[in-house]
Design a protein around this motif. Structure first.
Motif, short mmCIF file in Angstrom:
data_model
loop_
_atom_site.label_atom_id
_atom_site.label_comp_id
_atom_site.label_asym_id
_atom_site.label_seq_id
_atom_site.Cartn_x
_atom_site.Cartn_y
_atom_site.Cartn_z
N UNK A 202 41.31 27.27 -22.94
CA UNK A 202 40.45 28.39 -22.55
C UNK A 202 41.08 29.73 -22.95
N UNK A 203 40.22 30.65 -23.37
CA UNK A 203 40.69 32.01 -23.65
C UNK A 203 39.67 32.98 -23.05
N UNK A 204 40.07 33.84 -22.14
CA UNK A 204 39.06 34.70 -21.52
C UNK A 204 38.54 35.74 -22.49
N UNK A 205 37.35 36.15 -22.25
CA UNK A 205 36.76 37.20 -23.06
C UNK A 205 37.47 38.51 -22.75
N UNK A 206 37.63 39.34 -23.79
CA UNK A 206 38.17 40.67 -23.50
C UNK A 206 37.08 41.73 -23.48
N UNK A 207 35.86 41.28 -23.57
CA UNK A 207 34.74 42.21 -23.37
C UNK A 207 33.71 41.47 -22.53
#
Lengths: 246, 384
Positions: A202-207
């Motif tokens: 998983x990689x969180x959104x930065x926007x």
């Protein structure tokens, strides 16, 4: 934050810590709940720290099922896709009231996927396609949510691109539409780390305008893929017969 | 970002005690190894598949040790973790030397445990480990747990005694879960035993099942080349369902199958005939003619004969472009329907039915084959 440092020292914990620092969409109250849980954790054992994070995430999740809020800009009337290892899907269904053993489900699944959509839906009446929260992918402007620059020729291609656990065996892919009452949300670290087994890729959104899966590091390098989480949907929402990819 | 593949080789080189701890950690969420968040037992199942024979034995011992520890003191295991442990029976314990002993433990635990998810895993485990218990055990379990375990109970019964499974279905509430479970079991049985072995058991009870079971089941067996229609149409609602399907052209069945099904055939055929006439009146054309005539070919009543006569009349009047074929079919139908023919002749005579002309032509043509009928009609004054 020495406990997070301890977690980060482990190869398999480093990505989780990076994600915790990268997450931008949680409220102050959610962050305070997480920090309070970590501070209260007396052990520096990495397993205990992981459990502490899980419990904090579950607590927040119970208070706010989708802490990142509704994903604006994602149309709901598009086909969504979801893939799972065939065995994992069978094991998931086996946990439901109608569940038989996973091996029997798998045997039946392979026959049922030979029927047309109407026949399949009549047999899978109300069958959930996952547990809450369900993770899904999509491709704007395409009827194929799995459309991607890289061809999904094998099960590992699908796993790699969608960040599924590195299991063996075939995967089964589902394409469905969301019912009117279900809204997609971009996932946050809460959805990724509230379960016993962490979502490593998983990689969180930065926007607020994107949600992305971090693919495995395969050759050729894969692009990230859109992802959302949503409430459970059932086989009644399928728009094509599920497909098994080996 | 690394691929983070699990290093199975290093795990398999651990001591048995370390291996047992690793399995417990993955089941209880204390491991950082990336796995399926919804299925904690998948990592150990994967490990087992990667292992050589000797390492597999170590895994089997480790899982069995954990099972024993749970059986001795279940309070030390959270229910969700115990459920995942029990689910490791497949694939770890199925082929192990602990199979029978593990199955016996599952039976004991089933009597003691209240949590429904653990109980479901136990029943599935007993089935997977091939322990066959009398069907009475599962019926008692149904009385205790109800619909929450319906899938596991269907499977346990079906694999023990398929006939007992079919009888059991007559007692259950057909929830969506039950329908789903039913078709899982049926498809698995079809794979194992084949449709021909399964069909007789199904046909005995089919008429008692609800339509959302029967209709997909008939379709499913159609794929297998076996018609369950005879059994399905014991109930009028199913008969009418298939009748509608035939008339709408959406059924893969033949009209003859539908018409020969059902116990109340007189009523059913009358209903059918009226429906066919209605369809005929709105769908004139070659296809409609042929289909209606084909559908009527096993009928013998006045309404049907009236329709056939109308068709004949049309062909004589030039409405139909395939006169010869249609006329022959209609003629054949009328000639075979002696009783109805006499009645119709009588009615048309009294009411000056415009069909009378066509009827007379038919009767005259039929004289060679049905002389007695025509004589009778003349004697009674119905044909002049």
């Amino acid at each position: 934050m020495d406990r997070l440092q301890r977690l980060q020292d482990e190869t398999l914990g480093a990505q989780a810590v990076r994600n915790l620092y990268a997450e931008e969409r949680l409220s102050d109250a959610n962050w305070l709940a997480l920090i309070a849980a970590l501070v209260a954790q007396p052990s520096m054992d990495v397993g205990a720290i992981k459990l502490c994070v899980i419990h904090a995430m579950r607590h927040i999740w119970n208070m706010t099922p989708f802490p990142g809020g509704i994903a604006l800009g994602v149309p709901t009337k598009i086909p969504y896709g979801r893939a799972s290892s065939s065995e994992a899907f069978a094991r998931l269904v086996s946990r439901s009231p109608g569940g038989t053993s996973a091996s029997t489900l798998l045997k039946a699944l392979r026959r049922q996927m030979l029927y047309d959509l109407k026949a399949l839906k009549a047999q899978w009446k109300g069958r959930p396609l996952g547990l809450f929260p369900m993770w899904a992918t999509f491709e704007l402007g395409s009827a194929d949510p799995f459309r991607h620059s890289h061809t999904f020729a094998t099960a590992d291609d699908v796993r790699a691109c969608l960040g599924l656990p590195p299991e063996t065996g075939p995967v089964v892919s589902f394409i469905y539409e969301l019912p009117a009452a279900v809204s997609p949300h971009y996932p946050t670290i809460i959805e990724a780390y509230a379960a016993d087994s962490w979502n490593y890729y998983f990689m969180p959104s930065n926007t607020n305008l994107a949600g992305k899966t971090l693919p495995w590091n395969r050759t050729p390098a894969l692009d990230t893929h859109h992802e959302v989480v949503h409430q459970v949907v059932t086989a009644d929402q399928l728009v094509t017969v599920p497909k098994e990819i080996w | 970002m690394t691929t983070a593949d699990v290093n199975y080789a290093s795990i398999l080189n651990c001591s048995r005690a370390q291996l047992r701890d690793w399995i417990r950690d993955t089941l209880t969420g204390q491991s950082l190894v990336p796995g399926n968040p919804e299925i904690p037992e998948m990592l150990t199942a994967e490990l087992y598949r990667h292992a050589e024979r000797s390492a597999r034995v170590d895994i089997e011992h480790s899982v069995f040790d954990l099972l024993l520890s749970y059986a001795r003191n279940s309070a030390t295991w959270a229910e969700e973790h115990a459920e995942a442990l029990i689910r490791l029976a497949d694939p770890v314990l199925v082929g192990s030397e602990h199979r029978a002993e593990a199955a016996a433990i599952f039976v004991t635990l089933l009597k003691q445990v209240d949590n429904v998810n653990v109980r479901r895993a136990l029943i599935q485990g007993i089935t997977v480990l091939r322990l066959r218990l009398p069907s009475s055990v599962w019926l008692e379990e149904y009385a205790r747990s109800g619909d929450a375990l319906i899938g596991a109970l269907f499977e346990a019964l079906a694999l023990t005694e398929p006939d007992a499974f079919m009888q059991f279905t007559l007692r259950v509430t057909w929830t969506a879960a039950a329908v789903d479970a039913f078709f899982t079991v049926i498809n698995a049985l079809l794979a194992d035993r084949g449709a021909y072995e399964l069909a007789p058991s199904i046909q005995r009870v089919l008429h008692c099942w609800p339509s959302d079971v029967v209709e997909p089941l008939v379709t499913l067996f159609d794929h297998e080349g076996i018609s369950l229609l005879g059994a399905a149409m014991e109930r009028e609602e199913f008969w009418l369902f298939y009748l509608r399907s035939v008339l709408q052209g959406t059924a893969s069945l033949s009209a003859r199958d539908v018409l020969s099904g059902g116990t109340d055939s007189r009523h059913a055929r009358r209903t059918f005939a009226l429906a066919a006439i209605s369809e005929y009146s709105t769908q004139r054309g070659h296809a409609a003619y042929v289909r209606v005539l084909e559908q009527l070919s096993v009928c013998d009543n006045v309404e049907v004969l009236q329709l056939a006569t109308t068709i004949l009349n049309d062909t004589y009047d030039g409405h139909c472009t395939v006169r010869g074929e249609i006329r022959d079919m209609a003629m054949s139908l009328i000639k075979d329907s002696t009783g109805a023919l006499t009645t119709l002749a009588s009615e048309s005579s009294r009411t000056h039915d415009p069909l009378r002309g066509a009827l007379r032509r038919v009767l005259l043509r039929a004289t060679n084959d049905k002389g007695c009928c025509v004589r009778r009609a003349r004697n009674t004054g119905t044909l002049v």
